[in-house]
Design an enzyme around this catalytic site. Structure first.
Site, mmCIF file in Angstrom:
data_model
loop_
_atom_site.group_PDB
_atom_site.id
_atom_site.type_symbol
_atom_site.label_atom_id
_atom_site.label_comp_id
_atom_site.label_asym_id
_atom_site.label_seq_id
_atom_site.Cartn_x
_atom_site.Cartn_y
_atom_site.Cartn_z
ATOM 1 N N ASP A 13 0.811 -1.219 0.000
ATOM 2 C CA ASP A 13 0.000 0.000 0.000
ATOM 3 C C ASP A 13 0.844 1.268 0.000
ATOM 4 O O ASP A 13 0.451 2.294 0.564
ATOM 5 C CB ASP A 13 -0.972 0.004 1.203
ATOM 6 C CG ASP A 13 -1.851 -1.226 1.217
ATOM 7 O OD1 ASP A 13 -2.194 -1.710 0.118
ATOM 8 O OD2 ASP A 13 -2.166 -1.720 2.302
ATOM 9 N N HIS A 41 -4.814 -1.648 -5.713
ATOM 10 C CA HIS A 41 -4.029 -0.505 -6.196
ATOM 11 C C HIS A 41 -4.968 0.635 -6.561
ATOM 12 O O HIS A 41 -5.835 0.489 -7.428
ATOM 13 C CB HIS A 41 -3.183 -0.929 -7.397
ATOM 14 C CG HIS A 41 -2.162 -1.976 -7.043
ATOM 15 N ND1 HIS A 41 -1.364 -2.596 -7.957
ATOM 16 C CD2 HIS A 41 -1.802 -2.501 -5.834
ATOM 17 C CE1 HIS A 41 -0.556 -3.459 -7.342
ATOM 18 N NE2 HIS A 41 -0.820 -3.423 -6.052
HETATM 19 P P1 GDP Z 1 -0.774 0.358 -3.510
HETATM 20 O O1 GDP Z 1 -1.360 -0.916 -3.045
HETATM 21 O O2 GDP Z 1 0.702 0.424 -3.311
HETATM 22 O O3 GDP Z 1 -1.155 0.700 -4.923
HETATM 23 O O4 GDP Z 1 -1.387 1.508 -2.579
HETATM 24 P P2 GDP Z 1 -2.934 1.672 -2.158
HETATM 25 O O5 GDP Z 1 -3.687 2.188 -3.307
HETATM 26 O O6 GDP Z 1 -3.448 0.441 -1.491
HETATM 27 O O7 GDP Z 1 -2.794 2.742 -0.995
HETATM 28 C C1 GDP Z 1 -2.148 3.955 -1.210
HETATM 29 C C2 GDP Z 1 -3.109 5.101 -0.900
HETATM 30 O O8 GDP Z 1 -2.381 6.312 -0.941
HETATM 31 C C3 GDP Z 1 -4.225 5.258 -1.919
HETATM 32 O O9 GDP Z 1 -5.362 5.773 -1.286
HETATM 33 C C4 GDP Z 1 -3.651 6.300 -2.887
HETATM 34 O O10 GDP Z 1 -4.633 7.013 -3.582
HETATM 35 C C5 GDP Z 1 -2.923 7.182 -1.925
HETATM 36 N N1 GDP Z 1 -1.775 7.920 -2.441
HETATM 37 C C6 GDP Z 1 -0.787 7.502 -3.260
HETATM 38 N N2 GDP Z 1 0.160 8.463 -3.400
HETATM 39 C C7 GDP Z 1 -0.250 9.500 -2.626
HETATM 40 C C8 GDP Z 1 0.318 10.770 -2.304
HETATM 41 O O11 GDP Z 1 1.399 11.127 -2.741
HETATM 42 N N3 GDP Z 1 -0.404 11.567 -1.447
HETATM 43 C C9 GDP Z 1 -1.602 11.182 -0.929
HETATM 44 N N4 GDP Z 1 -2.242 12.006 -0.101
HETATM 45 N N5 GDP Z 1 -2.145 9.984 -1.197
HETATM 46 C C10 GDP Z 1 -1.473 9.157 -2.031
HETATM 47 P P1 IMO Z 2 -0.912 -4.143 -2.295
HETATM 48 O O1 IMO Z 2 -0.491 -4.644 -3.667
HETATM 49 C C1 IMO Z 2 -0.920 -4.725 2.022
HETATM 50 C C2 IMO Z 2 -0.850 -8.879 3.484
HETATM 51 C C3 IMO Z 2 -2.130 -9.292 4.186
HETATM 52 C C4 IMO Z 2 -1.584 -10.283 5.191
HETATM 53 C C5 IMO Z 2 -0.488 -10.980 4.382
HETATM 54 C C6 IMO Z 2 -0.911 -12.311 3.783
HETATM 55 O O2 IMO Z 2 -2.211 -3.454 -2.287
HETATM 56 O O3 IMO Z 2 0.208 -3.375 -1.668
HETATM 57 P P2 IMO Z 2 -2.502 -12.918 1.751
HETATM 58 O O4 IMO Z 2 -3.976 -12.698 1.556
HETATM 59 O O5 IMO Z 2 -1.654 -12.310 0.700
HETATM 60 O O6 IMO Z 2 -2.162 -14.360 1.988
HETATM 61 O O7 IMO Z 2 -2.164 -12.174 3.144
HETATM 62 O O8 IMO Z 2 -0.121 -10.080 3.351
HETATM 63 N N1 IMO Z 2 -1.033 -8.306 2.118
HETATM 64 C C7 IMO Z 2 -1.026 -7.002 1.836
HETATM 65 N N2 IMO Z 2 -0.919 -5.930 2.641
HETATM 66 N N3 IMO Z 2 -1.015 -4.551 0.695
HETATM 67 C C8 IMO Z 2 -1.101 -5.608 -0.130
HETATM 68 O O9 IMO Z 2 -1.103 -5.503 -1.477
HETATM 69 C C9 IMO Z 2 -1.135 -6.913 0.432
HETATM 70 N N4 IMO Z 2 -1.219 -8.147 -0.075
HETATM 71 C C10 IMO Z 2 -1.144 -8.999 0.960
HETATM 72 O O10 IMO Z 2 -2.755 -8.187 4.819
HETATM 73 O O11 IMO Z 2 -0.965 -9.603 6.247
HETATM 74 MG MG MG Z 3 -2.891 -1.594 -1.794
#
Ligand code: GDP
Ligand code: IMO
Ligand code: MG
Length: 422
Positions: A13, A41
């Site tokens: 994340d 994502h």
């Molecule tokens: P990912 O799994 O790595 O793609 O990340 P996620 O989407 O799960 O979580 C990242 C969160 O941060 C999302 O809500 C994005 O929209 C947000 N985000 C990403 N870059 C930025 C940033 O530079 N500033 C802010 N405020 N939010 C961001």
């Molecule tokens: P993105 O791509 C954050 C974590 C789960 C759990 C562990 C194992 O959005 O960054 P699983 O279901 O994969 O067997 O769970 O891994 N986990 C993540 N945490 N972002 C993710 O993906 C994750 N994908 C798996 O929360 O702790």
């Molecule tokens: Mg994510």
């Protein structure tokens, strides 16, 4: 930069979706190489705010082919739901391709995932319940079913019966009734009809793009500290989340890679169980969670929040040989009187600067912090380095020294253009 890999540097994340959406504007090919719908994502662009789980975040560029590669675990029902959701919002998904070699997440994998995690009781992993671990177990055990199997209905039915004959003891042990093979096959074959236009041999597409020097973006999921070999085992996911794992699951030889970008948030978060040395249990942690809306994109669970852990981050930077860093969410640090960064751990009275491989050792590690003066100015409007307050610049400069790679992108807001490019 023909082949760019984008990989998470902490526990997921970090904002990979945003970085990929940005790079995908000029991409011909975007490939997901591992993991499955356990990823979430987020993409915020002129078309709106989206969360993709299986479909590559490059789908918002209608000129790019987006491949779900051989290393991915595909749940066809979730994939169809994602296609429908994007379709309802008028996003063109014609560029999607799904590898025949990708493994299928079956309903029994999801049942096993949930039942096994519950049975671990206080040692539970806190998985996303998407069936990812059990799918990869079956893949390694060579009883997995693959996307391409669904294209031959008679063979698919026969393979499924064979697999279920071998799995029912395992299912019974965790209280799951023996699934009815024909009903399950009917359901999957119905989904396969819907997915058929997207299912193909993807390797020729990848080979051709690489041979012609096309722009290829490899979309990492999860993150290095959730990697099966290099993460906080057993509190990890079941795929290889490094650049190497991503290349493997995408079908691209390591020598073709031209750039590896590590994505890190300006602080740390983790969802699910497992060690997190810089986790904050106080009002500062709550404040980061609330202003950062740190709730899971896939499961909605509150994310654990803490200070930037540069020891863990450097471990990831070295394993992946990142040659650039994308630092996201710097905007969320505005208004903190001071910031901390963990630069070493104290372990049993001694200082160490490496990331221990055993969780029992990590649990005994206390972070050693460097403290930085905060800044009050909002940075969301910043587009150049000079637009950042001096204290924010000092924070970023220190992180690049600690991570041993230059910061090339700084996220200052959710939207695609809210970025400082260096
Ligand atoms: P990912 O799994 O790595 O793609 O990340 P996620 O989407 O799960 O979580 C990242 C969160 O941060 C999302 O809500 C994005 O929209 C947000 N985000 C990403 N870059 C930025 C940033 O530079 N500033 C802010 N405020 N939010 C961001
Ligand atoms: P993105 O791509 C954050 C974590 C789960 C759990 C562990 C194992 O959005 O960054 P699983 O279901 O994969 O067997 O769970 O891994 N986990 C993540 N945490 N972002 C993710 O993906 C994750 N994908 C798996 O929360 O702790
Ligand atoms: Mg994510």
């Amino acid at each position: 930069m023909p082949v760019t890999a984008v990989v998470g540097g902490h526990w997921g994340d970090e904002g990979k979706g945003k970085v990929i959406n940005l790079l995908a504007r000029d991409a011909d090919l975007v490939i997901r190489g591992h993991g499955g719908a356990n990823a979430g994502h987020t993409v915020v662009n002129e078309q709106g705010r989206f969360a993709v789980h299986l479909i590559p975040a490059g789908i918002f560029n209608p000129r790019a082919l987006c491949i779900i590669g051989p290393g991915v675990a595909v749940h066809p029902g979730l994939l169809v739901a994602e296609l429908d959701e994007l379709g309802a919002r008028e996003i063109d998904t014609a560029g999607l391709r799904v590898s025949t070699a990708a493994h299928l997440v079956m309903p029994y994998h999801q049942s096993l995932d949930r039942a096994e995690d519950e049975a671990r009781e206080e040692r539970r992993l806190g998985t996303t319940g998407r069936g990812i671990g059990p799918t990869y177990v079956d893949k390694a055990r060579r009883v997995g079913l693959r996307v391409g199997d669904m294209l031959n209905p008679a063979m698919f039915r026969e393979k499924l019966r064979f697999v279920l004959d071998r799995k029912y003891h395992e299912l019974a042990a965790v209280g799951v009734a023996r699934p009815e093979a024909d009903a399950m096959a009917d359901e999957y074959l119905r989904l396969a009809e819907r997915l058929e236009p997207y299912i193909t041999e993807t390797q020729p597409l990848v080979d051709e793009a690489v041979a012609r020097g096309r722009q290829v973006v490899l979309e990492g999921a999860h993150a290095t500290l959730l990697d099966l070999d290099h993460g906080t085992y057993p509190y990890v996911t079941s795929s290889n989340c490094t650049v190497a794992g991503l290349l493997q699951g995408s079908g691209i030889g390591p020598r073709r890679l031209t750039r590896a970008i590590g994505v890190y948030k300006a602080y740390c978060s983790r969802v699910g169980e497992g060690p997190f040395p810089t986790e904050l249990f106080d009002a500062t942690g709550d404040r980061i969670r609330e202003i950062g809306h740190e709730y899971g994109t896939t499961t909605g669970r509150p994310r654990r929040c803490g200070w930037f852990d540069a020891v863990a981050g450097r471990h990831a930077s070295r394993i992946n040989a990142f040659d650039g860093i994308a630092l996201t969410r710097l905007d969320l640090l505005t208004g903190f009187p001071e910031l901390r960064v963990c630069v070493a751990y104290e372990l049993d009275g001694a200082q160490i600067d490496y990331f221990p491989s055993q969780v029992e050792t990590l649990d005994r590690c206390q972070p050693i912090y460097e403290t930085f003066a905060g800044w009050e100015e909002p940075v969301t409007g910043a587009r150049g380095w000079a637009d950042l307050p001096p204290n924010a610049q000092a924070y970023v400069r220190r992180l690049e020294v600690l991570l041993e790679a230059p910061v090339q992108l700084i996220g200052v807001g959710e939207a695609r253009e809210e970025i400082v490019q260096l």
